[in-house]
Design a protein around this motif. Structure first.
Motif, PDB file in Angstrom:
ATOM      1  N   LEU A   7     -31.726 -97.807 -46.633  1.00 13.51           N
ATOM      2  CA  LEU A   7     -32.522 -96.697 -46.145  1.00 13.51           C
ATOM      3  C   LEU A   7     -33.610 -96.392 -47.151  1.00 13.51           C
ATOM      4  O   LEU A   7     -33.390 -96.450 -48.351  1.00 13.51           O
ATOM      5  CB  LEU A   7     -31.642 -95.449 -46.000  1.00 13.51           C
ATOM      6  N   TYR A 106     -35.871 -93.831 -39.035  1.00 16.83           N
ATOM      7  CA  TYR A 106     -34.478 -93.998 -38.612  1.00 16.83           C
ATOM      8  C   TYR A 106     -34.346 -95.115 -37.579  1.00 16.83           C
ATOM      9  O   TYR A 106     -33.402 -95.908 -37.626  1.00 16.83           O
ATOM     10  CB  TYR A 106     -33.954 -92.680 -38.039  1.00 16.83           C
ATOM     11  N   TYR A 109     -34.438 -98.372 -39.298  1.00 17.39           N
ATOM     12  CA  TYR A 109     -33.167 -98.589 -39.993  1.00 17.39           C
ATOM     13  C   TYR A 109     -32.121 -99.177 -39.048  1.00 17.39           C
ATOM     14  O   TYR A 109     -31.437-100.154 -39.375  1.00 17.39           O
ATOM     15  CB  TYR A 109     -32.676 -97.262 -40.572  1.00 17.39           C
ATOM     16  N   ASN A 173     -26.607 -97.846 -47.078  1.00 13.38           N
ATOM     17  CA  ASN A 173     -26.692 -99.291 -47.278  1.00 13.38           C
ATOM     18  C   ASN A 173     -25.519-100.026 -46.647  1.00 13.38           C
ATOM     19  O   ASN A 173     -24.383 -99.568 -46.713  1.00 13.38           O
ATOM     20  CB  ASN A 173     -26.713 -99.619 -48.771  1.00 13.38           C
TER      21      ASN A 173
END
Length: 208
Positions: A7, A106, A109, A173
């Motif tokens: 992130l 986000y 991600y 992570n």
């Protein structure tokens, strides 16, 4: 492909305000890809997750506790926040109070995490079914072993899942655990998924 998904700093900062005291664990992410020869309009994709167990003996087996993992952004940000606080979450419910104030990047991600899962998975089962009138269905089950953290909570709705089921959202992570299937004194999943009810979203081909 990198073995880690990280992130960005802004995302980590945004999450820090609403989170459980999460502990890094080892998991297997299960991907179910379902195809039908009629009326399906693409490949359905479902994600589930189970914590990996350590075993004293190579032939030991423990029934895995499998629950839904949401790797697509279809819910309101307040439902993500509720789950990360350990509260009941209603990811399929949209109301006038639904918000979409997700941390910056986000979506990227989640996309990167889906790519990580797809590029490091191993096929563990193929399920084929056939009905009258030529209807056929094929479900391929893949396993990806990872190390990371999860926001986990109870499901509060009645769509796809049962009220009280465990659900989860990834956080932070993730790192691939290599060669897990061949590690000594460990077993991945000796489980038959033929009767497993894997339908927990309606995502199809085109969404990784």
């Amino acid at each position: 492909m990198k073995n880690k998904v990280a992130l960005i700093v802004l995302l980590l900062i945004s999450f820090s305000g609403f989170t459980q005291n999460l502990i890094e664990k080892e998991f297997v992410i299960l991907t179910f890809e379902m195809n039908r020869n009629k009326d399906s309009h693409g490949t359905f994709i479902y994600y589930w997750i189970a914590e990996l167990e350590n075993y004293e003996k190579e032939d030991e087996y423990k029934e895995p506790k499998i629950h839904s993992l949401f790797l697509h952004e279809f819910y309101g940000s307040e439902q993500l926040e509720s789950c990360c606080l350990g509260k009941v979450s209603y990811p399929y419910t949209m109301t006038t109070g639904t918000e979409f104030n997700f941390p910056k990047n986000y979506s990227e991600y989640l996309t990167d995490l889906r790519e990580l899962v797809k590029n490091n998975r191993e096929k563990i089962q193929v399920i084929k079914k056939e009905w009258k009138d030529g209807y056929k269905e094929k479900v391929t089950v893949y396993a990806t072993t990872v190390r990371g953290k999860l926001c986990e909570c109870k499901f509060g709705g009645d769509t796809y899942l049962t009220k009280g089921d465990r659900i989860s959202f990834p956080k932070g992570n993730y790192e691939i655990i290599k060669n897990y299937l061949t590690s000594e004194k460990r077993i991945l999943l000796f489980k038959d998924f033929s009767d497993f009810n894997y339908s927990n979203t309606d995502y199809r081909t085109g969404k990784k």
